[in-house]
Design a protein around this motif. Structure first.
Motif, PDB file in Angstrom:
ATOM      1  N   GLU A  14     -18.230 -24.227  22.570  1.00  0.00           N
ATOM      2  CA  GLU A  14     -19.516 -24.842  22.472  1.00  0.00           C
ATOM      3  C   GLU A  14     -20.288 -24.775  23.925  1.00  0.00           C
ATOM      4  OE1 GLU A  14     -20.337 -29.741  22.183  1.00  0.00           O
ATOM      5  OE2 GLU A  14     -19.573 -28.853  20.411  1.00  0.00           O
ATOM      6  N   GLN A  15     -19.388 -24.916  24.922  1.00  0.00           N
ATOM      7  CA  GLN A  15     -20.082 -24.613  26.219  1.00  0.00           C
ATOM      8  C   GLN A  15     -20.846 -23.189  26.457  1.00  0.00           C
ATOM      9  OE1 GLN A  15     -16.602 -25.391  28.795  1.00  0.00           O
ATOM     10  NE2 GLN A  15     -17.321 -27.338  29.171  1.00  0.00           N
ATOM     11  N   HIS A  60     -23.816 -23.087  23.862  1.00  0.00           N
ATOM     12  CA  HIS A  60     -24.929 -23.799  24.728  1.00  0.00           C
ATOM     13  C   HIS A  60     -25.865 -23.145  25.515  1.00  0.00           C
ATOM     14  CE1 HIS A  60     -27.628 -26.728  26.377  1.00  0.00           C
ATOM     15  NE2 HIS A  60     -26.682 -27.937  26.373  1.00  0.00           N
ATOM     16  N   GLU A  66     -27.761 -20.502  24.315  1.00  0.00           N
ATOM     17  CA  GLU A  66     -29.063 -20.696  23.711  1.00  0.00           C
ATOM     18  C   GLU A  66     -30.075 -21.447  24.896  1.00  0.00           C
ATOM     19  OE1 GLU A  66     -28.013 -23.709  20.753  1.00  0.00           O
ATOM     20  OE2 GLU A  66     -26.516 -22.315  19.669  1.00  0.00           O
TER      21      GLU A  66
END
Length: 89
Positions: A70-71, A74, A77
């Protein structure tokens, strides 16, 4: 005064490429990816670092576990630089 890119020379091997052991250090690559977004004209090593880390982080994100996956997603993005205001001289 040391140029900003000179700080990142320690990540390069004797042939001028980025050290292969960086690929196994996901958190280190993520930090380098974020730092590379702060490059300015003439800092070629940061431009190279951005290309290197982008390629490898994109290739590995699917195989990472939560929360690291997820890091990385993120950061890919919305890199830190997009959240910072540009200061003009």
């Amino acid at each position: 005064m040391q140029r900003l890119g000179g700080i990142f020379d320690k990540f390069k091997d004797e042939k001028g490429g980025f050290k292969e052991d960086l690929i196994t250090n996901v958190k280190g690559m993520l930090g380098l990816y974020e730092a590379a977004h702060l490059w300015v004209h003439g800092e070629d090593i940061l431009e190279e670092a951005l290309a290197f880390t982008t390629t490898h982080l994109k290739a590995m994100v699917e195989s990472l576990r939560y929360p690291l996956a997820e890091q990385v997603s993120h950061a890919m993005e919305r890199p830190i630089r997009k959240g910072l205001e540009r200061i003009s001289r």
